[in-house]
Design an enzyme around this catalytic site. Structure first.
Site, PDB file in Angstrom:
ATOM      1  N   GLU A   1       0.802  -1.216   0.000  1.00 45.84           N
ATOM      2  CA  GLU A   1       0.000   0.000   0.000  1.00 45.84           C
ATOM      3  C   GLU A   1       0.844   1.280   0.000  1.00 45.84           C
ATOM      4  OE1 GLU A   1      -2.918  -0.152   3.113  1.00 45.84           O
ATOM      5  OE2 GLU A   1      -3.953  -1.882   2.240  1.00 45.84           O
TER       6      GLU A   1
ATOM      7  N   GLU B   1      -5.101  -8.685   0.812  1.00 43.50           N
ATOM      8  CA  GLU B   1      -5.777  -8.355   2.068  1.00 43.50           C
ATOM      9  C   GLU B   1      -7.257  -8.178   1.775  1.00 43.50           C
ATOM     10  OE1 GLU B   1      -4.391  -5.060   4.401  1.00 43.50           O
ATOM     11  OE2 GLU B   1      -2.275  -5.560   4.109  1.00 43.50           O
TER      12      GLU B   1
END
Length: 524
Positions: free
Chosen positions: A211, A409
């Protein structure tokens, strides 16, 4: 991809979304979900949706969130050690000093993975544990920990996906500028090469950075994450240098490990419209998509920053040196997707916000962000929107055809507690996982190249600025004692992995996860 062709496709809107009237209401047929009939040839007689043979079923964690042992065996200080130690940065002044103590309990954690029947584990390597200052020689005791972890995984036939950077930058590098400094990208490539040489024979897949959008925006623009900087220029520099670090590390990994499988994990947010895709609303969608997704996805896939992004987010030309974009856009072996929620836009007045509305980040007039009342929310306040995941996977199938995608995720926080019988019946999480796994199965049937799914997270853990308040694990952790208690969601998820199929979504509300398990295991 072209941002003009991405994101909030009207086909992904809820039925009758344009006719929305009552606040907090829901469109007709909102429960329909469209599971049966959307995946030709894959639905079985009991309504279950099959996954392809060889599908990866895993769980994910991150070093600072679970390892603890912050001062053990020569580990250096990370930006999150510094940030969490400062009063007021983390709820309850919690830190990751002990966390889940996985540094000492890794065998127990791998045993849990094996007991659930999972075939993959995504973990991250703590950069300051293996190279305390971010440069110089390896810290052998820290490296040996990861060798032991990888050997334990191998003994259970669990494939390792290693993330090189999940936000724990060595503090010494931050003191020299952190991700605002181009040199940090080169130090990261050196670290990647060291890990490849030491662990390359044990790791099946490498994720360079987790991320990067959150690192730049939360760490350098808003300051709500480590290192706590509030400076847009710093965030812009971090954006480019994080992408450059990915490119340099990819080259280093492939140079050290012939045939290495290298990817990156991005948090992606489909932008969905409530209303006709015309005028300002469509313009806002394109800008929002470019800001949230294209800022990192387009350089990786196409070697350029998105033209539709707000200019304040784009790296200036003096930061982008010749050859940078070629490094950044090296072909990926896979793309990791972290999915939690979509973004909804509708026509409205940012100066006169109504219920569930907020000002848009796009800056386009006459448009507001909106949280539809018919969608549930997690304790984090995030929308529960599995259709957004379906849309996202179908978009990627169009924008990057043939590129394997892994959900690296996906999961939700829940208000978990140990019941009087000693169990944790987290039926909200069971329902969440069920919806999102069904969306994955439908997307595969409709052409998405989804190769695997990692639930977030294996364990309750240190949830960054929320400390230990928000529990995401399929395993409950008593942080006072370290005790692990598998939740009902662990049994549910393990049952799906074992069957390699997702049971049909129920017509009514869920009350017990055992209901889903029985449905899953029913004979065709």
């Amino acid at each position: 991809m072209s941002t003009a062709e991405t994101g909030g496709v009207q086909g992904g809107r809820p039925p009758n979304a344009d006719a929305e009237g009552v606040e907090g209401g829901r469109p007709p047929n909102a429960d329909a979900g469209g599971v049966e009939g959307r995946l030709p040839g894959a639905a079985q007689s009991n309504g279950a949706l099959s996954l392809p043979d060889g599908f990866t079923w895993g769980a994910a964690t991150a070093a600072y969130q679970v390892e603890g042992a912050a001062r053990a065996d020569g580990r250096g200080v990370s930006v999150w050690d510094t940030f969490s130690a400062a009063a007021g940065n983390v709820r309850g002044n919690d830190t990751g000093d002990i966390a889940c103590d996985s540094y000492h309990r890794y065998r127990e954690d791998v045993g849990l993975l094996a007991s659930f029947g999972l075939n993959a584990y995504r973990f991250s390597i703590s950069w300051p544990r293996v190279q305390p200052g971010g440069s110089g020689p390896v810290n052998q005791p820290g490296l040996d920990y990861y060798r032991r972890l990888l050997d334990e995984l191998a003994s259970h036939d669990i494939a390792a996906t290693a993330t090189l950077y999940h936000w724990d930058l060595p503090q010494e590098l931050q003191d020299a500028g952190g991700w605002t400094a181009r040199d940090t990208a080169h130090r990261f490539a050196e670290y990647a090469a060291m890990m490849a040489e030491a662990l390359g024979d044990r790791v099946q897949r490498w994720i360079t950075i987790n991320e990067p959008q959150v690192v730049a925006s939360h760490g350098y623009r808003t300051g709500e994450h480590a290192p706590g900087i509030r400076d847009n220029d710093a965030a812009v520099a971090a954006t480019h240098h994080l992408l450059l670090a990915h490119g340099l590390a990819t080259r280093a990994l492939r140079g050290a490990i012939p045939g290495a499988k290298v990817g990156i994990s991005l948090d992606l947010h489909p932008v969905r419209l409530l209303g006709d895709a015309t005028g300002n609303l469509e313009e806002a969608r394109q800008v929002t998509d470019a800001n949230l997704n294209g800022l990192f996805l387009e350089p990786l896939l196409h070697g350029s920053y998105p033209a539709k992004a707000n200019q304040t987010l784009l790296p200036p030309q003096q930061l982008v040196l010749p050859g940078d974009m070629d490094l950044i856009s090296q072909p990926l072996d896979f793309l990791g997707v972290n999915y939690y929620a979509a973004v909804y836009l509708r026509s409205g007045d940012p100066a006169d916000l109504r219920r569930n509305e907020k000002k848009p980040k796009s800056g386009v007039p006459g448009v507001v962000e909106y949280r539809p009342g018919w969608l549930g929310r997690t304790p984090m306040g995030w929308l529960i929107d599995a259709e957004g995941l379906y849309d996202l996977l179908m978009r990627l199938a169009k924008d990057a055809p043939g590129l394997p995608v892994y959900i690296t995720e996906n999961g939700c926080a829940a208000e978990d507690y140990v019941n009087p019988l000693g169990g944790v019946d987290d039926f909200e999480r069971v329902s969440y996982l069920h919806q999102h796994l069904a969306a994955c199965a439908r997307a595969i049937g409709d052409g998405a190249h989804l190769a695997g799914y990692f639930v977030w997270s294996l364990l309750d853990n240190f949830e960054w600025g929320w400390g230990y308040q928000k529990r995401f694990g399929i395993v409950y952790v008593d942080f006072a004692t370290g005790q692990r208690i598998p939740k009902s969601s662990a049994s549910f998820y393990g049952g799906i992995a074992a069957a390699n199929k997702v049971p049909a979504l129920p017509n009514g509300p869920l009350t017990r996860s055992a209901d889903l398990l029985n449905r899953l295991m029913a004979e065709d």
